[in-house]
Design a protein around this motif. Sequence first.
Motif, PDB file in Angstrom:
ATOM      1  N   ARG A   1     -16.747   1.653 -27.361  1.00  0.00           N
ATOM      2  CA  ARG A   1     -15.735   2.286 -28.216  1.00  0.00           C
ATOM      3  C   ARG A   1     -16.397   2.651 -29.538  1.00  0.00           C
ATOM      4  N   GLN A   2     -16.166   3.861 -29.993  1.00  0.00           N
ATOM      5  CA  GLN A   2     -16.727   4.305 -31.265  1.00  0.00           C
ATOM      6  C   GLN A   2     -16.331   3.309 -32.358  1.00  0.00           C
TER       7      GLN A   2
ATOM      8  N   ASN B   1     -20.893   7.341 -30.780  1.00  0.00           N
ATOM      9  CA  ASN B   1     -20.398   8.360 -29.843  1.00  0.00           C
ATOM     10  C   ASN B   1     -18.876   8.407 -29.884  1.00  0.00           C
ATOM     11  N   ARG B   2     -18.338   9.609 -29.961  1.00  0.00           N
ATOM     12  CA  ARG B   2     -16.879   9.774 -29.996  1.00  0.00           C
ATOM     13  C   ARG B   2     -16.255   9.294 -28.684  1.00  0.00           C
ATOM     14  N   GLN B   3     -16.919   9.616 -27.560  1.00  0.00           N
ATOM     15  CA  GLN B   3     -16.429   9.211 -26.246  1.00  0.00           C
ATOM     16  C   GLN B   3     -17.580   8.598 -25.452  1.00  0.00           C
ATOM     17  N   PRO B   4     -17.976   7.380 -25.825  1.00  0.00           N
ATOM     18  CA  PRO B   4     -19.129   6.765 -25.153  1.00  0.00           C
ATOM     19  C   PRO B   4     -18.829   6.448 -23.693  1.00  0.00           C
ATOM     20  N   SER B   5     -19.868   6.567 -22.874  1.00  0.00           N
ATOM     21  CA  SER B   5     -19.723   6.226 -21.458  1.00  0.00           C
ATOM     22  C   SER B   5     -21.060   5.705 -20.948  1.00  0.00           C
TER      23      SER B   5
ATOM     24  N   GLN C   1     -24.212   8.394 -20.540  1.00  0.00           N
ATOM     25  CA  GLN C   1     -24.854   9.140 -21.617  1.00  0.00           C
ATOM     26  C   GLN C   1     -25.634   8.203 -22.533  1.00  0.00           C
TER      27      GLN C   1
ATOM     28  N   GLU D   1     -22.442  14.674 -29.998  1.00  0.00           N
ATOM     29  CA  GLU D   1     -22.022  13.425 -29.350  1.00  0.00           C
ATOM     30  C   GLU D   1     -21.089  12.631 -30.255  1.00  0.00           C
TER      31      GLU D   1
ATOM     32  N   GLY E   1     -17.792  14.516 -30.762  1.00  0.00           N
ATOM     33  CA  GLY E   1     -17.025  14.668 -29.526  1.00  0.00           C
ATOM     34  C   GLY E   1     -16.926  16.095 -29.036  1.00  0.00           C
TER      35      GLY E   1
END
Length: 147
Positions: free
Chosen positions: A14-15, A38-42, A45, A141, A144
């Motif tokens: 989570r950012q 990262n705005r939307q970490p996964s 990536q 990144e 987002g």
Amino acid sequence: MEISAETHISALLRQGNVFYFEEATFLSDEPHNFVLLNRQPSSEQGLVFVCATSKVEKVRRFRSREPASTIVTVGLTEYEHFTKETVFDCNTYVVKSFADLVRLLKEGRLKTRPHIGDVILKRLVKGVLDSRLVEPEIKREIAGEPA
């Protein structure tokens, strides 16, 4: 029931979350606090982190020619888990893979801290976006935006 390291790390992506670990590319063997940006970490990536340090004056001198917003100072009353005034140099970052974090956790070399808080997070994101030294793809990144 024990959860897997992969599940544990996935839940923490989570950012603004703070991770405490040693960075192999640093001269110091001491662990540091890193904030995930990262705005939307996964897990698919690269995970972009900025590093906290208590060497406030050293960073200010070293980055004196960069925009002031790229140096984010956090006072003791702003984040209770820092024991000293702390600075983030938003002109530099570290990229880790999901597998890197899983490995560090399995090895017992990764700790987590509470979320940095929205006020500080906004300053960190702005600092990276304002940096002349951070590549556009890293900024995307964090913001987002699609690649």
